[in-house]
Design a protein around this motif. Structure first.
Motif, PDB file in Angstrom:
ATOM      1  N   UNK A  86       0.832  -1.211   0.000  1.00  0.00           N
ATOM      2  CA  UNK A  86       0.000   0.000   0.000  1.00  0.00           C
ATOM      3  C   UNK A  86       0.866   1.261   0.000  1.00  0.00           C
ATOM      4  N   UNK A  87       1.964   1.230   0.743  1.00  0.00           N
ATOM      5  CA  UNK A  87       2.865   2.393   0.755  1.00  0.00           C
ATOM      6  C   UNK A  87       3.506   2.591  -0.614  1.00  0.00           C
ATOM      7  N   UNK A  88       3.815   1.488  -1.297  1.00  0.00           N
ATOM      8  CA  UNK A  88       4.351   1.604  -2.657  1.00  0.00           C
ATOM      9  C   UNK A  88       3.317   2.235  -3.590  1.00  0.00           C
ATOM     10  N   UNK A  89       2.064   1.828  -3.420  1.00  0.00           N
ATOM     11  CA  UNK A  89       0.997   2.405  -4.239  1.00  0.00           C
ATOM     12  C   UNK A  89       0.856   3.901  -3.983  1.00  0.00           C
ATOM     13  N   UNK A  90       0.934   4.284  -2.722  1.00  0.00           N
ATOM     14  CA  UNK A  90       0.767   5.699  -2.366  1.00  0.00           C
ATOM     15  C   UNK A  90       1.994   6.524  -2.746  1.00  0.00           C
ATOM     16  N   UNK A  98      -0.115   9.596  -4.327  1.00  0.00           N
ATOM     17  CA  UNK A  98      -0.474   9.986  -2.960  1.00  0.00           C
ATOM     18  C   UNK A  98      -1.962  10.267  -2.765  1.00  0.00           C
ATOM     19  N   UNK A  99      -2.695  10.524  -3.845  1.00  0.00           N
ATOM     20  CA  UNK A  99      -4.126  10.818  -3.727  1.00  0.00           C
ATOM     21  C   UNK A  99      -4.999   9.588  -3.960  1.00  0.00           C
ATOM     22  N   UNK A 100      -4.419   8.398  -3.899  1.00  0.00           N
ATOM     23  CA  UNK A 100      -5.120   7.135  -4.099  1.00  0.00           C
ATOM     24  C   UNK A 100      -5.958   6.863  -2.837  1.00  0.00           C
ATOM     25  N   UNK A 101      -7.231   7.284  -2.878  1.00  0.00           N
ATOM     26  CA  UNK A 101      -8.086   7.284  -1.686  1.00  0.00           C
ATOM     27  C   UNK A 101      -8.275   5.886  -1.118  1.00  0.00           C
ATOM     28  N   UNK A 102      -8.544   4.902  -1.982  1.00  0.00           N
ATOM     29  CA  UNK A 102      -8.770   3.536  -1.496  1.00  0.00           C
ATOM     30  C   UNK A 102      -7.539   2.998  -0.769  1.00  0.00           C
ATOM     31  N   UNK A 103      -6.361   3.309  -1.302  1.00  0.00           N
ATOM     32  CA  UNK A 103      -5.135   2.852  -0.662  1.00  0.00           C
ATOM     33  C   UNK A 103      -4.926   3.555   0.680  1.00  0.00           C
ATOM     34  N   UNK A 104      -5.262   4.843   0.744  1.00  0.00           N
ATOM     35  CA  UNK A 104      -5.159   5.580   2.003  1.00  0.00           C
ATOM     36  C   UNK A 104      -6.042   4.945   3.077  1.00  0.00           C
ATOM     37  N   UNK A 105      -7.293   4.648   2.719  1.00  0.00           N
ATOM     38  CA  UNK A 105      -8.233   4.057   3.674  1.00  0.00           C
ATOM     39  C   UNK A 105      -7.784   2.663   4.101  1.00  0.00           C
ATOM     40  N   UNK A 106      -7.303   1.896   3.158  1.00  0.00           N
ATOM     41  CA  UNK A 106      -6.857   0.534   3.440  1.00  0.00           C
ATOM     42  C   UNK A 106      -5.653   0.563   4.385  1.00  0.00           C
ATOM     43  N   UNK A 107      -4.708   1.475   4.114  1.00  0.00           N
ATOM     44  CA  UNK A 107      -3.538   1.577   4.975  1.00  0.00           C
ATOM     45  C   UNK A 107      -3.914   2.027   6.380  1.00  0.00           C
ATOM     46  N   UNK A 108      -4.828   2.990   6.499  1.00  0.00           N
ATOM     47  CA  UNK A 108      -5.285   3.430   7.818  1.00  0.00           C
ATOM     48  C   UNK A 108      -5.930   2.289   8.593  1.00  0.00           C
ATOM     49  N   UNK A 109      -6.706   1.472   7.896  1.00  0.00           N
ATOM     50  CA  UNK A 109      -7.336   0.303   8.518  1.00  0.00           C
ATOM     51  C   UNK A 109      -6.283  -0.651   9.064  1.00  0.00           C
ATOM     52  N   UNK A 110      -5.247  -0.917   8.251  1.00  0.00           N
ATOM     53  CA  UNK A 110      -4.178  -1.837   8.680  1.00  0.00           C
ATOM     54  C   UNK A 110      -3.397  -1.267   9.861  1.00  0.00           C
ATOM     55  N   UNK A 111      -3.161   0.026   9.830  1.00  0.00           N
ATOM     56  CA  UNK A 111      -2.408   0.661  10.921  1.00  0.00           C
ATOM     57  C   UNK A 111      -3.215   0.603  12.236  1.00  0.00           C
ATOM     58  N   UNK A 112      -4.537   0.745  12.152  1.00  0.00           N
ATOM     59  CA  UNK A 112      -5.365   0.636  13.365  1.00  0.00           C
ATOM     60  C   UNK A 112      -5.309  -0.772  13.925  1.00  0.00           C
TER      61      UNK A 112
END
Length: 244
Positions: free
Chosen positions: A219-223, A227-241
């Motif tokens: 996901x970090x590679x995708x971002x 950087x504005x890849x919204x789905x990847x941002x949400x997915x990464x936030x979910x994993x970090x939680x």
């Protein structure tokens, strides 16, 4: 007028002489092979061997013009009488397979694509078509076998084919074939490191396999790429939680 490349040059033969046998049984033998030739640029020619059905199949090699002109001999009659009809037959079967698929006749589509593969078992379009049939039929063991062939053909990973092939990776992931799906995405990334969607789909496979670190890395590679890849941002936030 500007020349457009590549240009089909036709079929050429190459003659090689070699010794067979040893001692008193040793004798000289001529071996003729036939090649499908395209001009890539004024100084570069692409040669690909013909299979037993007279169609180009196998590894393509680039040859400089100077070497080509001294090594290969034109075979216009062979091309006209053998290769052109075989290529037309191959194209017709693929077209009929695609038409049957579009009409929802999966059995007929499968039959036509298999007939095409009997002429050229490494044909990308025929393998892609058969893969679509098996994905639609949910016959994933058969799709795995098609995938094995496609993964060995670099042409699959040109832009147009890669987008179509990506559907197979998604289909395999959704049906629990994680290892096969991973192989596809890792292979695709050998050809391009600049597709955030590949990294995103790879992240989903890692996640469903329980590899959260691999998921977050992808996901970090995708971002990094978008950087504005919204789905990847949400997915990464979910994993970090989940990791907190």
């Amino acid at each position: 007028m500007v020349q457009q490349f590549p240009q089909i040059l036709g079929v050429f033969s190459m003659l090689k002489e070699g010794d067979i046998g040893t001692g008193g049984t040793k004798r000289n033998r001529e071996n003729i092979t036939y090649w499908y030739v395209r001009i890539l640029s004024p100084d570069d020619f692409e040669v690909q061997p013909l299979n037993q059905y007279h169609v180009p199949s196998g590894i393509k090699n680039s040859v400089k013009k100077s070497q080509f002109l001294t090594t290969y001999t034109p075979e216009p009659a062979y091309y006209r009488m053998n290769t052109v009809p075989a290529l037309e037959s191959l194209a017709r079967k693929i077209r009929q397979g695609n038409e049957a698929f579009a009409n929802g006749d999966l059995n007929e589509a499968e039959r036509q694509f298999i007939k095409a593969l009997m002429i050229d078992d490494r044909n990308v379009d025929a393998n892609m078509g058969l893969g679509k049939v098996y994905a639609e039929k949910n016959e994933f063991e058969k799709l795995k076998k098609v995938l094995e062939t496609l993964l060995s053909i670099d042409e699959v990973f040109v832009e147009e084919q890669r987008k179509r092939f990506n559907e197979f990776g998604i289909s395999l992931r959704k049906n629990g074939y994680y290892d096969e799906s991973l192989r596809y995405y890792n292979k695709a990334l050998e050809f391009t490191k600049k597709d955030e969607n590949l990294y995103f789909n790879l992240a989903r496979v890692h996640y469903e396999r329980g590899d959260r670190d691999g998921c977050m890395k992808s996901l970090k590679n995708a971002l990094d790429l978008n950087p504005s890849f919204v789905e990847a941002q949400k997915f990464l936030s979910h994993c970090e939680r989940l990791s907190a």
